[in-house]
Scaffold this active site. Structure first.
Site, PDB file in Angstrom:
ATOM      1  N   TYR A 154       0.709  -1.060   0.056  1.00 30.47           N
ATOM      2  CA  TYR A 154       0.152  -0.104   0.086  1.00 30.47           C
ATOM      3  C   TYR A 154       1.040   1.340   0.137  1.00 30.47           C
ATOM      4  CZ  TYR A 154      -4.384   2.554   0.574  1.00 30.47           C
ATOM      5  OH  TYR A 154      -5.459   3.354   0.616  1.00 30.47           O
ATOM      6  N   LYS A 161      -3.023   8.361   2.991  1.00 31.45           N
ATOM      7  CA  LYS A 161      -4.297   8.058   3.948  1.00 31.45           C
ATOM      8  C   LYS A 161      -3.920   8.690   5.427  1.00 31.45           C
ATOM      9  CE  LYS A 161      -7.361   6.172   1.049  1.00 31.45           C
ATOM     10  NZ  LYS A 161      -8.355   6.924   0.617  1.00 31.45           N
TER      11      LYS A 161
HETATM   12  O1  0WE Z   1      -7.110   3.131  -1.430  1.00 33.92           O
HETATM   13  C1  0WE Z   1      -7.065   2.001  -2.112  1.00 33.92           C
HETATM   14  C2  0WE Z   1      -6.556   2.141  -3.483  1.00 33.92           C
HETATM   15  C3  0WE Z   1      -6.303   3.401  -3.983  1.00 33.92           C
HETATM   16  C4  0WE Z   1      -5.313   3.438  -5.503  1.00 33.92           C
HETATM   17  C5  0WE Z   1      -5.674   2.407  -6.408  1.00 33.92           C
HETATM   18  C6  0WE Z   1      -4.772   2.738  -7.396  1.00 33.92           C
HETATM   19  C7  0WE Z   1      -4.696   1.543  -8.791  1.00 33.92           C
HETATM   20  C8  0WE Z   1      -4.619   2.047 -10.213  1.00 33.92           C
HETATM   21  C9  0WE Z   1      -4.669   4.574  -5.680  1.00 33.92           C
HETATM   22  N1  0WE Z   1      -4.012   4.484  -6.636  1.00 33.92           N
HETATM   23  C10 0WE Z   1      -3.807   3.759  -7.864  1.00 33.92           C
HETATM   24  N2  0WE Z   1      -3.405   3.899  -8.693  1.00 33.92           N
HETATM   25  C11 0WE Z   1      -3.373   3.270 -10.151  1.00 33.92           C
HETATM   26  O2  0WE Z   1      -2.745   3.317 -11.001  1.00 33.92           O
HETATM   27  N3  0WE Z   1      -7.582   0.773  -1.385  1.00 33.92           N
HETATM   28  C12 0WE Z   1      -7.813   0.845  -0.185  1.00 33.92           C
HETATM   29  C13 0WE Z   1      -7.626  -0.486  -2.258  1.00 33.92           C
HETATM   30  C14 0WE Z   1      -6.273  -1.151  -2.262  1.00 33.92           C
HETATM   31  O3  0WE Z   1      -5.166  -0.938  -2.780  1.00 33.92           O
HETATM   32  C15 0WE Z   1      -3.968  -1.461  -2.534  1.00 33.92           C
HETATM   33  C16 0WE Z   1      -4.564  -2.388  -1.461  1.00 33.92           C
HETATM   34  C17 0WE Z   1      -5.747  -2.323  -1.256  1.00 33.92           C
HETATM   35  C18 0WE Z   1      -6.780  -2.910  -0.253  1.00 33.92           C
HETATM   36  C19 0WE Z   1      -2.728  -1.615  -2.898  1.00 33.92           C
HETATM   37  C20 0WE Z   1      -1.980  -2.279  -2.165  1.00 33.92           C
HETATM   38  C21 0WE Z   1      -2.321  -3.251  -1.256  1.00 33.92           C
HETATM   39  C22 0WE Z   1      -3.611  -3.436  -0.986  1.00 33.92           C
END
Ligand code: 0WE
Length: 254
Positions: A154, A161
């Site tokens: 993450y 966050k």
């Molecule tokens: O906040 C998130 C994801 C937010 C996010 C997702 C992406 C994918 C595509 C931010 N930036 C990007 N950029 C991109 O190019 N989550 C809570 C979902 C999430 O994301 C992870 C998680 C979880 C759960 C990434 C790594 C590990 C766990």
């Protein structure tokens, strides 16, 4: 109905699986008039199609990474509405490669982008929403446990966050005197556009299911219910908080 006569802007709808969409739909079903913003023309088609499910919707284009687009979007809102009661911020972004390697290798550019889009945008939108929240209001954002504890991969999003959750507290302090509340819902992992393509999401979901006290996945509808509660007058005593909607996962040591 919980949001009878209320008006709110929901930022972060990309498609029908978006948490933002579930919140917008439930808010509308609870009597609110809802404005949806879309990031660009491409996503606008999707969002316009979804909006046909809402009662009396508004659509505005806004990329939260652009100050001028934020200004224009609120000017557009003001043409139709003289008052705003709630704002839902459900936006995050970090360059994909930053969510793959080690946090220690994060570039200055990727750090800045993650902070700008995922955290600063809440303060910017709140600033423009505030003059319209003349009868008080409620601002809600979405967070994730990775902002508080290490979730492998993450990375820079976790740091963003952490910044977002701290922003919730500073904004709650700033805006409390105007009757505006600011809170976050920290959701468990959910398969959406934002999480699809994240390597290991499947095993994260299985891990969550096996460790969470409620022994199940976090559902988008559960997050939307908590969001509508916090937005509504039922949440009137709550500000500056991060409320977990994760089946209790966050209480576990392992
Ligand atoms: O906040 C998130 C994801 C937010 C996010 C997702 C992406 C994918 C595509 C931010 N930036 C990007 N950029 C991109 O190019 N989550 C809570 C979902 C999430 O994301 C992870 C998680 C979880 C759960 C990434 C790594 C590990 C766990």
């Amino acid at each position: 109905m919980l949001l009878e006569g209320k008006r709110g802007l929901v930022v972060g709808v990309a498609n029908k699986r978006s948490i933002a969409w579930a919140i917008a739909k439930k808010a509308s079903d609870e009597g609110a008039q809802v404005a949806l913003s879309y990031q660009n023309e491409r996503l606008g088609e999707n969002v316009a199609e979804l909006a046909t499910d809402l009662k009396d919707p508004l659509l505005v284009q806004m990329d939260v990474g652009s100050d001028s687009q934020i200004v224009m979007a609120f000017e557009e809102l003001r043409k139709h509405w003289d008052r705003l009661d709630f704002l839902v911020h459900a936006v995050a972004f970090a360059p994909r490669h930053a969510l793959n390697g080690r946090y220690v290798d994060t570039s200055r550019h990727d750090f800045r982008v993650a902070q700008d889009i995922s955290a600063y945008s809440l303060a910017a939108l709140s600033r423009y929403a505030l003059p319209m929240m003349t009868a008080g209001g409620s601002i809600l954002t979405l967070s994730y446990l990775g902002g508080e504890r290490v979730v492998p991969h993450y990375n820079v999003m976790g740091v963003a966050k952490a910044s977002l959750e701290s922003s919730v507290r500073y904004l709650a302090y700033d805006l409390g005197g105007m009757g505006v509340r600011v809170n976050a819902v920290s959701a468990g992992p959910i398969k959406t556009l934002a999480s699809s393509g994240i390597s290991g999401l499947g095993s994260m979901l299985r891990h969550h299911r096996s460790r969470a006290p409620l022994q199940k996945d976090t559902e988008t509808e559960e997050v939307a219910d908590a969001a509508v509660f916090l937005i509504s007058p039922m949440g009137r005593g709550i500000t500056g908080q991060v409320i977990y909607v994760d089946g209790g996962y966050n209480i576990m040591a392992d």
